[in-house]
Design an enzyme around this catalytic site. Structure first.
Site, short mmCIF file in Angstrom:
data_model
loop_
_atom_site.label_atom_id
_atom_site.label_comp_id
_atom_site.label_asym_id
_atom_site.label_seq_id
_atom_site.Cartn_x
_atom_site.Cartn_y
_atom_site.Cartn_z
N ASP A 15 4.57 -14.42 -9.81
CA ASP A 15 4.19 -13.03 -10.01
C ASP A 15 4.91 -12.49 -11.25
OD1 ASP A 15 3.15 -10.41 -9.23
OD2 ASP A 15 3.12 -11.24 -7.20
N ASP A 37 0.93 -8.45 -12.30
CA ASP A 37 0.92 -7.21 -11.52
C ASP A 37 0.44 -6.02 -12.36
OD1 ASP A 37 1.80 -5.96 -8.95
OD2 ASP A 37 3.13 -4.83 -10.26
N GLU A 95 -4.01 -8.44 -12.14
CA GLU A 95 -4.33 -7.46 -11.10
C GLU A 95 -4.66 -6.14 -11.77
OE1 GLU A 95 -2.55 -5.18 -7.23
OE2 GLU A 95 -1.51 -5.25 -9.13
N HIS A 144 -1.15 -8.98 0.28
CA HIS A 144 0.01 -8.29 0.87
C HIS A 144 -0.10 -6.77 0.79
CE1 HIS A 144 0.59 -8.30 -3.38
NE2 HIS A 144 1.59 -7.45 -3.27
N ASP A 145 -1.12 -6.24 0.10
CA ASP A 145 -1.29 -4.79 -0.01
C ASP A 145 -2.43 -4.27 0.86
OD1 ASP A 145 0.65 -4.61 -2.01
OD2 ASP A 145 -0.83 -4.81 -3.63
O1 ISL Z 1 -1.21 -0.88 -2.53
C1 ISL Z 1 -2.15 -0.43 -3.12
C2 ISL Z 1 -3.42 -0.27 -2.44
O2 ISL Z 1 -3.85 -1.43 -1.89
C3 ISL Z 1 -2.15 -0.11 -4.53
O3 ISL Z 1 -1.96 1.19 -4.80
C4 ISL Z 1 -1.15 -1.02 -5.16
O4 ISL Z 1 0.04 -0.37 -5.29
C5 ISL Z 1 -1.69 -1.47 -6.47
O5 ISL Z 1 -2.80 -2.26 -6.18
C6 ISL Z 1 -0.68 -2.29 -7.24
O6 ISL Z 1 -0.11 -3.30 -6.48
C7 ISL Z 1 0.86 -4.10 -7.06
O7 ISL Z 1 1.87 -3.38 -7.73
C8 ISL Z 1 2.71 -2.56 -6.92
C9 ISL Z 1 3.24 -3.29 -5.69
O8 ISL Z 1 3.79 -2.36 -4.81
C10 ISL Z 1 2.16 -4.07 -4.99
O9 ISL Z 1 2.68 -4.79 -3.91
C11 ISL Z 1 1.53 -4.96 -6.01
O10 ISL Z 1 0.59 -5.85 -5.46
C12 ISL Z 1 3.84 -2.11 -7.80
O11 ISL Z 1 4.44 -3.20 -8.42
#
Ligand code: ISL
Length: 580
Positions: free
Chosen positions: A99, A223, A278, A349-350
């Protein structure tokens, strides 16, 4: 014949290290714990592991707040453990992508510590600092202004530099007493945004990327990479429907393609590496540009917003439909055909667990998990599985907010309460149960011993109580397990190029529960039919697929080796035929 690439043929499996396997009994998953499971991963048949951040970090966002890009967080192990993991994967013919979190760092990163110390620091410009606005400048009356909204110290009476909001709720700016200026953070206040306009920032990031690639990794998951370019002058948001206020300004900002292309030229292009960017929000057209910049693929979330509330609000609930899902994914399948490449994903994971969101996680948990697996592995693009998906893991039945760990959920709930947006505690809990990122973060379920075999200690997150039934050991004993189905699908996929390279062709239908498509290559054709419903139904396939065919994959017994002119589809039935 095909424009081949290893990352087009690969299936990726995402590991959230905190929740995968704990080897030392501290309740937190770790790298030696992953090493213990290498044979498990090989047996499953996946090709690439994407590891969520394992770098030095205070952990407010579980590692997405990085304090040192070149070291491994003690909690997860040592650099030697990590090297053993990489070697173990490579020995087994698998690869590893890491990542890359470079939109922001932790506020505990040395760069930020120096940056905040003085306006003259040589690191000042590594981050985005501005002076606040007076109420007058901002056109806000004293009655409307509540210093508590901005955590302002006593005596400071000003507004942030603009109206942008953080993805985790509230203003995207925090006032810093050291120098009396504000810094930008699109996520938590402990995640200050880097200033990509500063060439020194870009250079040092490229060096760091090079350093990891030299260690032998096979690529990066990047990310929120389309947030790195902020427009000159940092203007207020203009679009009130934006995912968060200001997103129209900082999503796909003015120099984002220059930066991504530069990163590719300088670093990635020297390696046979895959990259997946992403994207907070991205159109098909924009995605193509990222492909042109050299990015292998992007993650888009259009299909994971179908169940957002009115005005696309994530913190309210709407209903997804099969039509919507089919239309959205078809747009991406057709849109990137020929000059781009898709990633495929239904959870990470989100996101909530896919079987709870798009399937039926009660009576037809297994069948619907298999149907979703079929969709994931037969659309065109690189599939990303998320740990636990292979045994059909479900959302967690949260009974109280005290069980929630996730900074995103907690912050957003706090802000929604402040603004009176969520009416009752019941409504809040309901939404958290459905939407919280923690649904995906409960420990992996290995067997039916205490804590599902994840840890000998106290797990950092509660284990889903269904672990006595849903676990890897049980899946191994079960002929009809979701896991066995994945293994079969993955091996069939390896045998037939058409799964990877065949064009996607939708079979239009008025059926509101069935989705059918073909994958068409010069020398082979697949026909896929999926019944997204807990009720049986019939489907009339297009005439050109009716006839002799081999049923390669199906989640029910189905002795018939041909496609009839009417198909009787059982609840959540999925079939994949290879046409003769
Ligand atoms: O979680 C979310 C909705 O699914 C989003 O707002 C998310 O924060 C966004 O997709 C970005 O995610 C990534 O960056 C974030 C981190 O918290 C997430 O885990 C990561 O996947 C900040 O680094």
């Amino acid at each position: 014949q095909y424009d081949r690439a290893w990352w087009k043929e690969a299936v990726v499996y995402q590991i959230y290290p905190r929740s995968f396997n704990d080897s030392n009994g501290d309740g937190v998953g770790d790298i030696p714990g992953i090493v213990e499971k290498l044979d498990y991963l090989e047996e499953l048949g996946v090709d690439v592991i994407w590891l969520n951040p394992v770098y030095e970090s205070p952990g407010v966002d579980n590692g997405y707040d990085i304090a040192d890009y070149r070291s491994i967080n003690e909690r997860y192990g040592t650099m030697a453990d990590w090297e053993e993991l990489l070697a173990g994967l490579h020995e087994r013919g698998m690869r590893l992508i890491m990542d890359l979190v470079v939109n922001h760092t932790s506020d505990e990163h040395e760069w930020f510590q120096r940056s905040r110390s003085s306006t003259d620091s040589e690191y000042r410009d590594y981050y985005i600092w501005r002076e606040g606005r007076s109420l007058e400048e901002a056109g806000v009356s004293a009655a409307e202004f509540d210093p508590a909204d901005y955590h302002l110290p006593r005596g400071v009476y000003e507004l942030p530099p603009n109206d942008w909001e953080s993805f985790f709720g509230g203003s995207a700016w925090t006032y810093d007493e050291e120098t009396g200026e504000w810094y930008l953070h699109l996520f938590d206040e402990k995640q200050p945004d880097l200033n990509w306009q500063n060439e020194a920032v870009r250079e040092t990031i490229y060096e760091m990327m090079e350093w990891w690639l030299q260690k032998g990794i096979d690529g990066f998951r990047m990310d929120v990479i389309n947030l790195i370019s902020k427009p000159e002058g940092l203007p207020n948001g203009e679009d009130s429907d934006a995912i968060v206020r200001g997103a129209d300004q900082f999503v796909n900002g003015p120099n984002v393609h220059d930066y991504v292309a530069e990163m590719h030229d300088r670093v990635i292009s020297n390696y046979d590496a895959m990259t997946v960017g992403e994207m907070a929000e991205v159109s098909v057209e924009e995605a193509k540009k990222f492909n042109e910049d050299g990015m292998s693929m992007v993650f888009n979330f259009d299909h994971l917003r179908l169940d957002f509330g009115p005005e696309g609000d994530r913190w309210s609930r709407g209903e997804w439909t099969v039509d919507g899902l089919r239309e959205t994914l078809t747009e991406w399948q057709e849109g990137l055909e020929g000059d781009g490449w898709n990633s495929l994903h239904f959870n990470n994971h989100d996101e909530p667990r896919m079987v709870s969101r798009f399937g039926d996680d009660e009576e037809y948990r297994r069948e619907s998990a298999k149907l979703l697996a079929t969709l994931l592995l037969t659309l065109k693009g690189t599939p990303f599985m998320y740990q636990g998906e292979e045994i059909g893991m479900q959302n967690y039945p949260f009974e109280s907010l005290t069980e929630v760990r996730d900074v995103d959920t907690l912050n957003n709930v706090r802000v929604a309460r402040q603004r009176g947006r969520l009416e009752s505690e019941e409504e809040i809990l309901d939404l958290v149960q459905y939407r919280s990122r923690d649904n995906a973060r409960t420990p992996m379920q290995w067997h039916d011993d205490e804590h599902a075999g994840f840890t000998d200690g106290d797990p950092w997150m509660p284990v889903n109580p269904n672990y006595t039934e849903v676990n890897v050991a049980a899946a191994r004993r079960d002929e009809e397990s979701v896991r066995r189905y994945y293994r079969h699908l993955l091996s069939v996929r390896d045998e037939h190029d058409v799964f990877v390279y065949g064009d996607y062709v939708l079979h239009p239908t008025d059926h509101d529960r069935v989705w059918a498509y073909s994958r068409v290559a010069p020398d082979a054709e697949l026909f896929v039919v999926l019944n997204f419903s807990s009720a049986a139904t019939t489907y009339v396939p297009p005439a050109n697929v009716v006839g002799e065919a081999e049923l390669l994959v199906g989640n029910y017994d189905n002795p018939i080796g041909r496609i009839n002119d009417t198909l009787d589809m059982r609840p959540w039935e999925a079939r994949v035929y290879l046409l003769d």
